[in-house]
Design a protein around this motif. Structure first.
Motif, PDB file in Angstrom:
ATOM      1  N   PRO A   8     -35.271 -13.754 -49.193  1.00  0.00           N
ATOM      2  CA  PRO A   8     -35.032 -12.700 -48.315  1.00  0.00           C
ATOM      3  C   PRO A   8     -33.855 -12.562 -47.428  1.00  0.00           C
ATOM      4  O   PRO A   8     -33.638 -11.645 -47.163  1.00  0.00           O
ATOM      5  N   GLU A   9     -33.619 -13.831 -47.059  1.00  0.00           N
ATOM      6  CA  GLU A   9     -32.382 -13.843 -45.991  1.00  0.00           C
ATOM      7  C   GLU A   9     -31.855 -15.148 -45.935  1.00  0.00           C
ATOM      8  O   GLU A   9     -32.628 -16.267 -46.484  1.00  0.00           O
ATOM      9  N   GLU A  10     -30.736 -15.367 -45.363  1.00  0.00           N
ATOM     10  CA  GLU A  10     -29.948 -16.428 -45.010  1.00  0.00           C
ATOM     11  C   GLU A  10     -28.870 -16.354 -44.342  1.00  0.00           C
ATOM     12  O   GLU A  10     -28.369 -15.289 -43.694  1.00  0.00           O
ATOM     13  N   GLU A  11     -28.536 -17.557 -43.689  1.00  0.00           N
ATOM     14  CA  GLU A  11     -27.470 -17.301 -42.741  1.00  0.00           C
ATOM     15  C   GLU A  11     -26.146 -17.919 -43.511  1.00  0.00           C
ATOM     16  O   GLU A  11     -26.408 -19.031 -44.275  1.00  0.00           O
ATOM     17  N   ALA A  12     -25.197 -17.321 -43.368  1.00  0.00           N
ATOM     18  CA  ALA A  12     -23.834 -17.604 -44.220  1.00  0.00           C
ATOM     19  C   ALA A  12     -22.639 -17.519 -43.414  1.00  0.00           C
ATOM     20  O   ALA A  12     -22.566 -16.603 -42.569  1.00  0.00           O
ATOM     21  N   MET A  52     -23.521 -15.335 -39.817  1.00  0.00           N
ATOM     22  CA  MET A  52     -23.967 -13.989 -40.119  1.00  0.00           C
ATOM     23  C   MET A  52     -25.271 -14.088 -40.804  1.00  0.00           C
ATOM     24  O   MET A  52     -25.337 -14.949 -41.642  1.00  0.00           O
ATOM     25  N   LYS A  53     -26.027 -13.353 -40.614  1.00  0.00           N
ATOM     26  CA  LYS A  53     -27.222 -13.216 -41.300  1.00  0.00           C
ATOM     27  C   LYS A  53     -27.457 -12.115 -42.521  1.00  0.00           C
ATOM     28  O   LYS A  53     -26.553 -11.160 -42.301  1.00  0.00           O
ATOM     29  N   LEU A  54     -27.720 -12.741 -43.554  1.00  0.00           N
ATOM     30  CA  LEU A  54     -27.692 -11.890 -44.701  1.00  0.00           C
ATOM     31  C   LEU A  54     -29.231 -11.644 -45.131  1.00  0.00           C
ATOM     32  O   LEU A  54     -29.821 -12.445 -45.195  1.00  0.00           O
ATOM     33  N   LEU A  55     -29.338 -10.493 -45.371  1.00  0.00           N
ATOM     34  CA  LEU A  55     -30.925  -9.704 -45.949  1.00  0.00           C
ATOM     35  C   LEU A  55     -30.732  -9.207 -47.284  1.00  0.00           C
ATOM     36  O   LEU A  55     -29.711  -8.691 -47.348  1.00  0.00           O
ATOM     37  N   TYR A  56     -31.776  -9.536 -48.047  1.00  0.00           N
ATOM     38  CA  TYR A  56     -31.785  -8.932 -49.313  1.00  0.00           C
ATOM     39  C   TYR A  56     -33.223  -8.419 -49.269  1.00  0.00           C
ATOM     40  O   TYR A  56     -34.195  -8.968 -48.933  1.00  0.00           O
ATOM     41  N   PHE A  57     -33.322  -7.000 -50.055  1.00  0.00           N
ATOM     42  CA  PHE A  57     -34.501  -6.245 -50.034  1.00  0.00           C
ATOM     43  C   PHE A  57     -34.635  -6.069 -51.638  1.00  0.00           C
ATOM     44  O   PHE A  57     -33.857  -5.822 -52.215  1.00  0.00           O
ATOM     45  N   ALA A  58     -36.095  -5.864 -51.890  1.00  0.00           N
ATOM     46  CA  ALA A  58     -36.391  -5.261 -53.175  1.00  0.00           C
ATOM     47  C   ALA A  58     -36.052  -6.205 -54.096  1.00  0.00           C
ATOM     48  O   ALA A  58     -36.128  -7.304 -54.145  1.00  0.00           O
ATOM     49  N   TRP A  59     -35.507  -5.420 -55.350  1.00  0.00           N
ATOM     50  CA  TRP A  59     -35.131  -6.285 -56.393  1.00  0.00           C
ATOM     51  C   TRP A  59     -34.073  -7.188 -56.161  1.00  0.00           C
ATOM     52  O   TRP A  59     -33.794  -8.277 -56.799  1.00  0.00           O
ATOM     53  N   VAL A  60     -33.123  -6.835 -55.243  1.00  0.00           N
ATOM     54  CA  VAL A  60     -31.977  -7.905 -54.883  1.00  0.00           C
ATOM     55  C   VAL A  60     -32.679  -9.230 -54.351  1.00  0.00           C
ATOM     56  O   VAL A  60     -32.219 -10.379 -54.728  1.00  0.00           O
ATOM     57  N   SER A  64     -15.165  -3.032 -43.233  1.00  0.00           N
ATOM     58  CA  SER A  64     -14.993  -4.469 -42.782  1.00  0.00           C
ATOM     59  C   SER A  64     -16.356  -5.043 -42.355  1.00  0.00           C
ATOM     60  O   SER A  64     -17.119  -4.377 -41.766  1.00  0.00           O
ATOM     61  N   ILE A  65     -16.424  -6.426 -42.433  1.00  0.00           N
ATOM     62  CA  ILE A  65     -17.400  -7.236 -42.063  1.00  0.00           C
ATOM     63  C   ILE A  65     -16.908  -8.053 -40.760  1.00  0.00           C
ATOM     64  O   ILE A  65     -17.792  -8.914 -40.207  1.00  0.00           O
ATOM     65  N   ALA A  66     -15.958  -7.723 -40.357  1.00  0.00           N
ATOM     66  CA  ALA A  66     -15.444  -8.563 -39.166  1.00  0.00           C
ATOM     67  C   ALA A  66     -16.289  -8.425 -37.959  1.00  0.00           C
ATOM     68  O   ALA A  66     -16.624  -7.309 -37.617  1.00  0.00           O
ATOM     69  N   GLY A  67     -16.732  -9.684 -37.330  1.00  0.00           N
ATOM     70  CA  GLY A  67     -17.719  -9.773 -36.110  1.00  0.00           C
ATOM     71  C   GLY A  67     -18.989  -9.246 -36.602  1.00  0.00           C
ATOM     72  O   GLY A  67     -19.955  -9.005 -35.661  1.00  0.00           O
ATOM     73  N   ALA A  68     -19.375  -8.999 -37.839  1.00  0.00           N
ATOM     74  CA  ALA A  68     -20.856  -8.465 -38.237  1.00  0.00           C
ATOM     75  C   ALA A  68     -21.746  -9.604 -37.971  1.00  0.00           C
ATOM     76  O   ALA A  68     -21.431 -10.627 -38.127  1.00  0.00           O
ATOM     77  N   ARG A  69     -22.907  -9.137 -37.516  1.00  0.00           N
ATOM     78  CA  ARG A  69     -23.931 -10.236 -37.217  1.00  0.00           C
ATOM     79  C   ARG A  69     -24.896 -10.208 -38.471  1.00  0.00           C
ATOM     80  O   ARG A  69     -25.587 -11.214 -38.522  1.00  0.00           O
ATOM     81  N   GLU A  70     -24.936  -9.140 -39.105  1.00  0.00           N
ATOM     82  CA  GLU A  70     -25.839  -8.889 -40.145  1.00  0.00           C
ATOM     83  C   GLU A  70     -25.402  -8.165 -41.289  1.00  0.00           C
ATOM     84  O   GLU A  70     -24.740  -6.854 -41.109  1.00  0.00           O
ATOM     85  N   VAL A  71     -25.625  -8.365 -42.718  1.00  0.00           N
ATOM     86  CA  VAL A  71     -25.311  -7.510 -43.549  1.00  0.00           C
ATOM     87  C   VAL A  71     -26.474  -7.499 -44.747  1.00  0.00           C
ATOM     88  O   VAL A  71     -27.144  -8.478 -44.912  1.00  0.00           O
ATOM     89  N   ALA A  72     -27.141  -6.375 -44.784  1.00  0.00           N
ATOM     90  CA  ALA A  72     -28.234  -6.232 -45.644  1.00  0.00           C
ATOM     91  C   ALA A  72     -27.672  -5.725 -46.831  1.00  0.00           C
ATOM     92  O   ALA A  72     -26.850  -4.689 -47.087  1.00  0.00           O
TER      93      ALA A  72
END
Length: 83
Positions: free
Chosen positions: A16-20, A1-9, A67-75
């Motif tokens: 800014p992002e990564e695959e995990a 899944m792709k993880l996206l991080y915005f602003a101070w995170v 749930s994050i089951a089956g998620a393609r992206e979490v921001a």
């Protein structure tokens, strides 16, 4: 899944992002945050207990118990204000 991080995170994590691929047992947004927190000091800093962080799963706002089951992206992003 792709993880996206915005602003101070993003600033605290350092990118800014990564695959995990979270391990088995990471089933909710809260589980994902706990797993990320354990990945290193920059993640521990970004996801410190009590930090005001919001999440979106596949572009929809999500509560910690979602749930994050089956998620393609979490921001992850700080709370937004308007005005």
């Amino acid at each position: 899944m792709k993880l996206l991080y915005f602003a101070w995170v993003r600033e605290r994590v350092g990118h800014p992002e990564e695959e995990a691929t979270p391990p088995a047992g990471v089933e909710t947004v809260a589980d994902l945050v706990d797993w990320l927190r354990a990945r290193g000091p920059e993640y521990a800093y970004a996801f410190a207990p009590g930090a005001a962080i919001r999440a979106a799963v596949d572009k929809r706002h999500a509560k910690p118990e979602a749930s994050i089951a089956g998620a393609r992206e979490v921001a992850f992003f700080p709370p937004m204000t308007g005005g």
